[in-house]
Design a protein around this motif. Sequence first.
Motif, PDB file in Angstrom:
ATOM      1  N   ASP A  36       0.833  -1.208   0.000  1.00  0.00           N
ATOM      2  CA  ASP A  36       0.000   0.000   0.000  1.00  0.00           C
ATOM      3  C   ASP A  36       0.864   1.252   0.000  1.00  0.00           C
ATOM      4  OD1 ASP A  36      -1.576   2.189   0.786  1.00  0.00           O
ATOM      5  OD2 ASP A  36      -1.694   1.519   2.860  1.00  0.00           O
ATOM      6  N   LEU A  40       1.380   3.753  -3.179  1.00  0.00           N
ATOM      7  CA  LEU A  40       0.614   4.990  -3.095  1.00  0.00           C
ATOM      8  C   LEU A  40       1.484   6.204  -2.794  1.00  0.00           C
ATOM      9  CD1 LEU A  40      -2.686   3.931  -1.302  1.00  0.00           C
ATOM     10  CD2 LEU A  40      -2.085   3.838  -3.716  1.00  0.00           C
ATOM     11  N   LEU A  78      -6.221   6.611  -4.636  1.00  0.00           N
ATOM     12  CA  LEU A  78      -6.930   6.867  -3.385  1.00  0.00           C
ATOM     13  C   LEU A  78      -8.433   6.661  -3.557  1.00  0.00           C
ATOM     14  CD1 LEU A  78      -5.007  10.080  -2.246  1.00  0.00           C
ATOM     15  CD2 LEU A  78      -4.596   7.725  -1.537  1.00  0.00           C
ATOM     16  N   THR A  81      -8.923   3.052  -3.439  1.00  0.00           N
ATOM     17  CA  THR A  81      -8.774   2.584  -2.060  1.00  0.00           C
ATOM     18  C   THR A  81     -10.053   2.813  -1.267  1.00  0.00           C
ATOM     19  OG1 THR A  81      -6.410   3.073  -2.133  1.00  0.00           O
ATOM     20  CG2 THR A  81      -7.388   2.771   0.036  1.00  0.00           C
ATOM     21  N   GLN A  85     -12.208  -0.149   0.433  1.00  0.00           N
ATOM     22  CA  GLN A  85     -12.430  -0.223   1.876  1.00  0.00           C
ATOM     23  C   GLN A  85     -13.894  -0.457   2.208  1.00  0.00           C
ATOM     24  OE1 GLN A  85     -10.603   3.550   2.605  1.00  0.00           O
ATOM     25  NE2 GLN A  85      -8.702   2.675   3.383  1.00  0.00           N
ATOM     26  N   THR A 104      -7.823  -9.640  -2.242  1.00  0.00           N
ATOM     27  CA  THR A 104      -7.186  -8.321  -2.180  1.00  0.00           C
ATOM     28  C   THR A 104      -5.702  -8.412  -2.511  1.00  0.00           C
ATOM     29  OG1 THR A 104      -6.759  -8.547   0.207  1.00  0.00           O
ATOM     30  CG2 THR A 104      -8.837  -7.548  -0.447  1.00  0.00           C
ATOM     31  N   GLY A 138      -5.470   0.446  -6.015  1.00  0.00           N
ATOM     32  CA  GLY A 138      -6.033   1.037  -4.812  1.00  0.00           C
ATOM     33  C   GLY A 138      -7.233   0.265  -4.291  1.00  0.00           C
ATOM     34  N   VAL A 141      -5.798  -2.577  -2.383  1.00  0.00           N
ATOM     35  CA  VAL A 141      -5.177  -2.037  -1.167  1.00  0.00           C
ATOM     36  C   VAL A 141      -6.256  -1.673  -0.151  1.00  0.00           C
ATOM     37  CG1 VAL A 141      -3.990  -0.001  -0.261  1.00  0.00           C
ATOM     38  CG2 VAL A 141      -3.043  -1.225  -2.208  1.00  0.00           C
ATOM     39  N   GLY A 142      -7.352  -1.079  -0.630  1.00  0.00           N
ATOM     40  CA  GLY A 142      -8.436  -0.681   0.263  1.00  0.00           C
ATOM     41  C   GLY A 142      -9.010  -1.849   1.039  1.00  0.00           C
ATOM     42  N   TYR A 145      -7.192  -2.888   4.346  1.00  0.00           N
ATOM     43  CA  TYR A 145      -7.332  -2.092   5.568  1.00  0.00           C
ATOM     44  C   TYR A 145      -8.269  -2.756   6.581  1.00  0.00           C
ATOM     45  CZ  TYR A 145      -4.739   2.154   4.332  1.00  0.00           C
ATOM     46  OH  TYR A 145      -3.752   3.048   4.051  1.00  0.00           O
ATOM     47  N   LYS A 450      -9.842   8.092   3.661  1.00  0.00           N
ATOM     48  CA  LYS A 450      -9.369   8.238   2.282  1.00  0.00           C
ATOM     49  C   LYS A 450     -10.058   9.391   1.576  1.00  0.00           C
ATOM     50  CE  LYS A 450      -5.994   5.508   1.703  1.00  0.00           C
ATOM     51  NZ  LYS A 450      -5.701   5.524   3.151  1.00  0.00           N
TER      52      LYS A 450
END
Length: 531
Positions: A36, A40, A78, A81, A85, A104, A138, A141-142, A145, A450
Amino acid sequence: MVKGQQLEVLNALDVAKTQWYHFTAIVIAGMGFFTDAYDLFCSLLTKLLGRIYYDVPGASKPGALPINVSAAVSGVALCGTLAGQLFFGWLGDKMGRKKVYGITLVMMVAMSIASGLSFGSTAKSVMTTLCFFRFWLGFGVGGDYPLSATIMSEYANKKTRGSFIAAVFAMQGMGILAGGIVSLIVSSAFEAKFKPPPYKVNAVASLPPECDYIWRIVLMFGAIPAATTYYWRMQMPETARYTALVAKDAKQAASDMSKVLKVQIDAEEEKVDKIAKSERNQFGLFTKQFARQYGLRLLGTTSTWFLLDIAFYSQNLFQKDLFTSIGWIPPAADMNAIREVYMVARAQTLIALCGTVPGYWFTVAFIDIIGRWWIQMMGFFFMTVFMFAIAFPYKYWQQKENRIGFIIMYGLTFFFANFGPNATTFVVPAEVFPARLRSTCHGISAATGKAGAIIGAFGFVYASQEKDPAKRDHGYPAGIGKSKSLIVLGVINFLGMVCTLMVPESKGKSLEELAGEVEIDEVDDERKESA
């Protein structure tokens, strides 16, 4: 609800001594955050992209990415992401943490490689494909989290849970550091091999054709650490808290944790059924009961993460411009493209090494001693102080003899961001919500953060530009300038202190006690002694 209702399998996790599986879980979950941050925060490459694809032949000044392209390259990941998320946070509560966890990671690995292979015959087409791949990077990556935070919190014991979750997040600092180091190594290797003229050359002469390989290699390297952990991620059993409290499979939860903890654990099926039928464990996210019991907590976790990410991502994304403005990095016109990558990477690596990374690990060391609330409040306070300290006398720091002082002050803002709210805003949402909504609520909190990062990525790229056109980068409109932008960030950090008042302290309590899913009493103490 009957007192002493805590399940034996969950109590065993709460009082378990620190074991090898805790550290393997940290590494497995942490590699997602390494990727991540690595991908990013590779914003230093945007200058190189500008020189490769937006140079004007015969120009006296190297090319720069147009403002809309620069904001898109930084901000589109972003946006992905944020979407990831929310989606994977919800999916983690519906399907289970483990079932979604591999998806993911595969997305992150595939999209890191694809970003480096961005294709097209024109600058516009290359940037378009790069933004497409970075959005889906992203998105993956999200998902990491809420899933990584939830999995680590549900595996950890209550005595050191904060340190374990913070250690997962601390891998983000290692990713930032690795991004700078890899950029240093790659740029040094290319400079040594091709020996382009280093100084006082026009834009075209300073751009060896091999420059196009540099940003591609740096981006693709981010796939390697994540790919190495895929097998172990798939071998992890589902968390007992999801299996018992959400899936309501007492036997499977007891079986999985018996293997992990190497102790015999009773299934307690009747107790699982009783907990599941409790009114406190029936209501959903969009209900009055949730708003009454958890609404203030959710407002606290979302608002503090939102404000923190505006400040944190803004600092990261335009630090390369700050270093140039105070003269710590030579003007772009005085360097060839490869040297510029090296100089910006060196500055980023130094800040990460001296401020960013130590801050993360200070949190790991002290979060279960000082507490989440105090660390977050302290971090926001010092971020406010140091941001104002460099913003108001900004012209003073631009003088050559004061530049080292500026770097120290700027580095301290990163230190207290990470020994502060950047870590705690990740930890707390994984602890204070019930198991059936834990991943979803963490995803909502992270996505709100984010949204703040997007404001930082898009808004402050514009806002930090000087009003004087002669001082602005090519193609950038006038903004309020860097000093006033830093003052605004200082005010945002102060608001973060105010919103922290809504965040509960979760140190030393079991997840079920924090969420109100079960009522803990002396029965647990007796079990602890017998264990």
